[in-house]
Design a protein around this motif. Structure first.
Motif, PDB file in Angstrom:
ATOM      1  N   ILE A  38     -50.950   3.983 -28.224  1.00  0.00           N
ATOM      2  CA  ILE A  38     -52.354   4.368 -28.031  1.00  0.00           C
ATOM      3  C   ILE A  38     -52.977   3.558 -26.899  1.00  0.00           C
ATOM      4  O   ILE A  38     -53.681   4.101 -26.042  1.00  0.00           O
ATOM      5  N   HIS A  39     -52.693   2.242 -26.907  1.00  0.00           N
ATOM      6  CA  HIS A  39     -53.233   1.383 -25.856  1.00  0.00           C
ATOM      7  C   HIS A  39     -52.744   1.826 -24.490  1.00  0.00           C
ATOM      8  O   HIS A  39     -53.525   1.891 -23.517  1.00  0.00           O
ATOM      9  N   ASN A  40     -51.462   2.169 -24.385  1.00  0.00           N
ATOM     10  CA  ASN A  40     -50.906   2.570 -23.103  1.00  0.00           C
ATOM     11  C   ASN A  40     -51.417   3.932 -22.655  1.00  0.00           C
ATOM     12  O   ASN A  40     -51.467   4.231 -21.466  1.00  0.00           O
ATOM     13  N   LEU A  41     -51.819   4.765 -23.633  1.00  0.00           N
ATOM     14  CA  LEU A  41     -52.362   6.074 -23.292  1.00  0.00           C
ATOM     15  C   LEU A  41     -53.673   5.923 -22.531  1.00  0.00           C
ATOM     16  O   LEU A  41     -53.934   6.646 -21.560  1.00  0.00           O
ATOM     17  N   PHE A  42     -54.491   4.984 -22.965  1.00  0.00           N
ATOM     18  CA  PHE A  42     -55.805   4.811 -22.351  1.00  0.00           C
ATOM     19  C   PHE A  42     -55.798   3.758 -21.233  1.00  0.00           C
ATOM     20  O   PHE A  42     -56.610   3.838 -20.306  1.00  0.00           O
ATOM     21  N   ARG A  43     -54.893   2.781 -21.329  1.00  0.00           N
ATOM     22  CA  ARG A  43     -54.808   1.745 -20.297  1.00  0.00           C
ATOM     23  C   ARG A  43     -53.338   1.527 -19.919  1.00  0.00           C
ATOM     24  O   ARG A  43     -52.739   0.503 -20.262  1.00  0.00           O
ATOM     25  N   PRO A  44     -52.747   2.493 -19.219  1.00  0.00           N
ATOM     26  CA  PRO A  44     -51.327   2.360 -18.871  1.00  0.00           C
ATOM     27  C   PRO A  44     -51.101   1.221 -17.883  1.00  0.00           C
ATOM     28  O   PRO A  44     -51.992   0.862 -17.105  1.00  0.00           O
ATOM     29  N   GLN A  45     -49.884   0.646 -17.946  1.00  0.00           N
ATOM     30  CA  GLN A  45     -49.516  -0.376 -16.969  1.00  0.00           C
ATOM     31  C   GLN A  45     -49.490   0.247 -15.585  1.00  0.00           C
ATOM     32  O   GLN A  45     -48.931   1.320 -15.387  1.00  0.00           O
ATOM     33  N   ARG A  46     -50.100  -0.410 -14.628  1.00  0.00           N
ATOM     34  CA  ARG A  46     -50.093   0.052 -13.253  1.00  0.00           C
ATOM     35  C   ARG A  46     -49.713  -1.115 -12.335  1.00  0.00           C
ATOM     36  O   ARG A  46     -50.036  -2.270 -12.609  1.00  0.00           O
ATOM     37  N   PHE A  47     -49.047  -0.769 -11.248  1.00  0.00           N
ATOM     38  CA  PHE A  47     -48.571  -1.805 -10.342  1.00  0.00           C
ATOM     39  C   PHE A  47     -49.721  -2.627  -9.777  1.00  0.00           C
ATOM     40  O   PHE A  47     -49.600  -3.849  -9.637  1.00  0.00           O
ATOM     41  N   MET A  48     -50.845  -1.985  -9.468  1.00  0.00           N
ATOM     42  CA  MET A  48     -51.964  -2.720  -8.879  1.00  0.00           C
ATOM     43  C   MET A  48     -52.532  -3.760  -9.825  1.00  0.00           C
ATOM     44  O   MET A  48     -53.166  -4.714  -9.389  1.00  0.00           O
ATOM     45  N   ARG A  88     -43.408 -15.754  -5.772  1.00  0.00           N
ATOM     46  CA  ARG A  88     -43.369 -16.841  -6.741  1.00  0.00           C
ATOM     47  C   ARG A  88     -42.644 -16.460  -8.029  1.00  0.00           C
ATOM     48  O   ARG A  88     -41.832 -17.219  -8.545  1.00  0.00           O
ATOM     49  N   ASN A  89     -42.967 -15.277  -8.554  1.00  0.00           N
ATOM     50  CA  ASN A  89     -42.549 -14.918  -9.911  1.00  0.00           C
ATOM     51  C   ASN A  89     -41.809 -13.593  -9.951  1.00  0.00           C
ATOM     52  O   ASN A  89     -41.809 -12.819  -8.991  1.00  0.00           O
ATOM     53  N   ALA A  90     -41.203 -13.337 -11.110  1.00  0.00           N
ATOM     54  CA  ALA A  90     -40.568 -12.057 -11.392  1.00  0.00           C
ATOM     55  C   ALA A  90     -41.057 -11.556 -12.746  1.00  0.00           C
ATOM     56  O   ALA A  90     -41.241 -12.350 -13.684  1.00  0.00           O
ATOM     57  N   LEU A  91     -41.265 -10.248 -12.847  1.00  0.00           N
ATOM     58  CA  LEU A  91     -41.679  -9.623 -14.093  1.00  0.00           C
ATOM     59  C   LEU A  91     -40.650  -8.567 -14.477  1.00  0.00           C
ATOM     60  O   LEU A  91     -40.235  -7.757 -13.638  1.00  0.00           O
ATOM     61  N   GLY A  92     -40.235  -8.589 -15.753  1.00  0.00           N
ATOM     62  CA  GLY A  92     -39.233  -7.648 -16.234  1.00  0.00           C
ATOM     63  C   GLY A  92     -39.829  -6.598 -17.145  1.00  0.00           C
ATOM     64  O   GLY A  92     -40.769  -6.856 -17.912  1.00  0.00           O
ATOM     65  N   PHE A  93     -39.257  -5.393 -17.097  1.00  0.00           N
ATOM     66  CA  PHE A  93     -39.677  -4.276 -17.942  1.00  0.00           C
ATOM     67  C   PHE A  93     -38.420  -3.535 -18.383  1.00  0.00           C
ATOM     68  O   PHE A  93     -37.420  -3.496 -17.666  1.00  0.00           O
ATOM     69  N   HIS A  94     -38.470  -2.945 -19.573  1.00  0.00           N
ATOM     70  CA  HIS A  94     -37.298  -2.235 -20.060  1.00  0.00           C
ATOM     71  C   HIS A  94     -37.696  -1.146 -21.049  1.00  0.00           C
ATOM     72  O   HIS A  94     -38.833  -1.081 -21.521  1.00  0.00           O
ATOM     73  N   THR A  95     -36.723  -0.305 -21.345  1.00  0.00           N
ATOM     74  CA  THR A  95     -36.899   0.721 -22.367  1.00  0.00           C
ATOM     75  C   THR A  95     -36.840   0.052 -23.730  1.00  0.00           C
ATOM     76  O   THR A  95     -35.868  -0.640 -24.043  1.00  0.00           O
ATOM     77  N   ARG A 142     -45.800   5.767 -13.040  1.00  0.00           N
ATOM     78  CA  ARG A 142     -45.317   6.563 -14.181  1.00  0.00           C
ATOM     79  C   ARG A 142     -44.197   5.822 -14.916  1.00  0.00           C
ATOM     80  O   ARG A 142     -44.124   5.853 -16.149  1.00  0.00           O
ATOM     81  N   LEU A 143     -43.341   5.147 -14.155  1.00  0.00           N
ATOM     82  CA  LEU A 143     -42.250   4.392 -14.773  1.00  0.00           C
ATOM     83  C   LEU A 143     -42.796   3.225 -15.579  1.00  0.00           C
ATOM     84  O   LEU A 143     -42.381   2.999 -16.722  1.00  0.00           O
ATOM     85  N   LEU A 144     -43.726   2.475 -15.000  1.00  0.00           N
ATOM     86  CA  LEU A 144     -44.312   1.338 -15.703  1.00  0.00           C
ATOM     87  C   LEU A 144     -45.018   1.787 -16.982  1.00  0.00           C
ATOM     88  O   LEU A 144     -45.020   1.065 -17.985  1.00  0.00           O
ATOM     89  N   ALA A 145     -45.618   2.968 -16.955  1.00  0.00           N
ATOM     90  CA  ALA A 145     -46.314   3.480 -18.139  1.00  0.00           C
ATOM     91  C   ALA A 145     -45.353   3.777 -19.277  1.00  0.00           C
ATOM     92  O   ALA A 145     -45.745   3.768 -20.452  1.00  0.00           O
ATOM     93  N   ARG A 146     -44.083   4.037 -18.946  1.00  0.00           N
ATOM     94  CA  ARG A 146     -43.074   4.340 -19.965  1.00  0.00           C
ATOM     95  C   ARG A 146     -42.379   3.099 -20.509  1.00  0.00           C
ATOM     96  O   ARG A 146     -41.842   3.120 -21.622  1.00  0.00           O
TER      97      ARG A 146
END
Length: 312
Positions: free
Chosen positions: A296-306, A280-287, A33-37
């Protein structure tokens, strides 16, 4: 977004077979849910290798604190000491377990060193280090501080990288660290028959026969003022021991705790940052504001950890 609440998660995923199996049944609803936001934050991304001296979360933490983040040259000891002069390092007394094809660094926490024993050992080895211009200082039972010109610009592998692994793959450059290589040999000879270890053996305690140098370098001047991110260590503690069952349990607790709290803050309008780190790597996310197309893209294909774990 320096005022954002920042959660930095080490060892969020690993390429190890045991981790991949543990991930199959892992449900992380608050993280998804956090990644989707949140929006990707490329400025916080970091690429490395499993053979890098510094872990991705160490490099990410260094950048968050305004410290140099060059591989193997993050001045953690100087930062811990808040030393504004000279080069510093951590020195961890440890046991190297030698077999026919491995020299394994055992977990220093399993040595059973208390302050009195650690100080006694430091007094034994300090004169040898002093002959090479290295001054040792007591910090805690399984970690000393060291100052000396040798540590200026010397790349060393973090203790976490070498823990329970073959040390030979993680030794500092033989030419630049000839003094350390010689000291390793001298300390093994000194401690092999020393009364300090004879007494430990008689008490059923592991011997101490070597040391590991890490966190080398000098602080930048002036030292930037920065608020450290929250960095829980439950995943790290399980991953370095390859206890993937405990790792999955730690992820569940993390998702229900700090991740859920960050999600609530994001939903309440507070700016937040999330950094996920792997081997190996780090990925960043923010508000960040999103365009209509992105929403719209995130509504149908939200970011997911998997979908992100393979990138770590």
């Amino acid at each position: 977004m320096s005022d954002a609440i920042h959660l930095l998660i080490p060892h969020a995923a690993s390429g190890a077979d045991g981790c991949q199996q543990a991930l199959q049944g892992l449900a992380l609803p608050h993280l998804n849910r956090l990644l989707a936001r949140l929006s990707p934050n490329p400025a916080q991304n970091d690429s490395g290798e499993e053979t890098s001296f510094s872990t991705p979360h160490e490099r990410a933490l260094a950048r968050a604190l305004g410290l140099p983040a060059e591989d193997g040259r993050i001045p953690w000891a100087a930062w811990h000491r808040r030393a504004d002069e000279g080069a510093w390092a951590f020195v961890t007394p440890c046991q190297w377990q030698v077999s026919t094809d491995h020299v394994t660094l055992r977990d220093p926490e399993q040595l059973g060193l208390d302050e009195a024993a650690s100080r006694a050992l430091l007094a034994i080895v300090a004169p040898w280090f002093a002959e090479d211009g290295i001054t040792l200082h007591y910090d805690q039972p399984t970690r000393w501080l060291a100052s000396g010109a040798l540590f200026d610009g010397l790349a060393t592998a973090s203790l976490e990288r070498v823990l329970l692994r073959d040390v030979r793959a993680w030794m500092p450059d033989a030419q630049k660290a000839r003094t350390l290589h010689r000291l390793h040999s001298e300390m093994q000879m000194l401690l092999y028959t020393h009364a300090f270890n004879d007494e430990r053996t008689a008490r059923g305690l592991p011997v101490v026969n070597s040391f590991w140098v890490h966190g080398t370098g000098k602080l930048p001047a002036p030292l930037p003022a920065a608020t450290p991110p929250e960095m829980p260590t439950l995943l790290r503690d399980a991953a370095v021991r390859e206890d993937w069952r405990a790792w999955a349990q730690a992820w569940t607790a993390l998702d229900a705790g700090p991740v859920a709290d960050l999600l609530r803050r994001a939903e309440g309008g507070t700016p937040v940052q999330l950094t996920l780190c792997g081997d190996r790597n780090a990925l960043g996310f923010h508000t960040a504001p999103r365009s209509l197309t992105q929403r719209i893209h995130n509504l149908f294909r939200p970011q997911r950890f998997m979908d992100l774990r393979e990138k770590l």
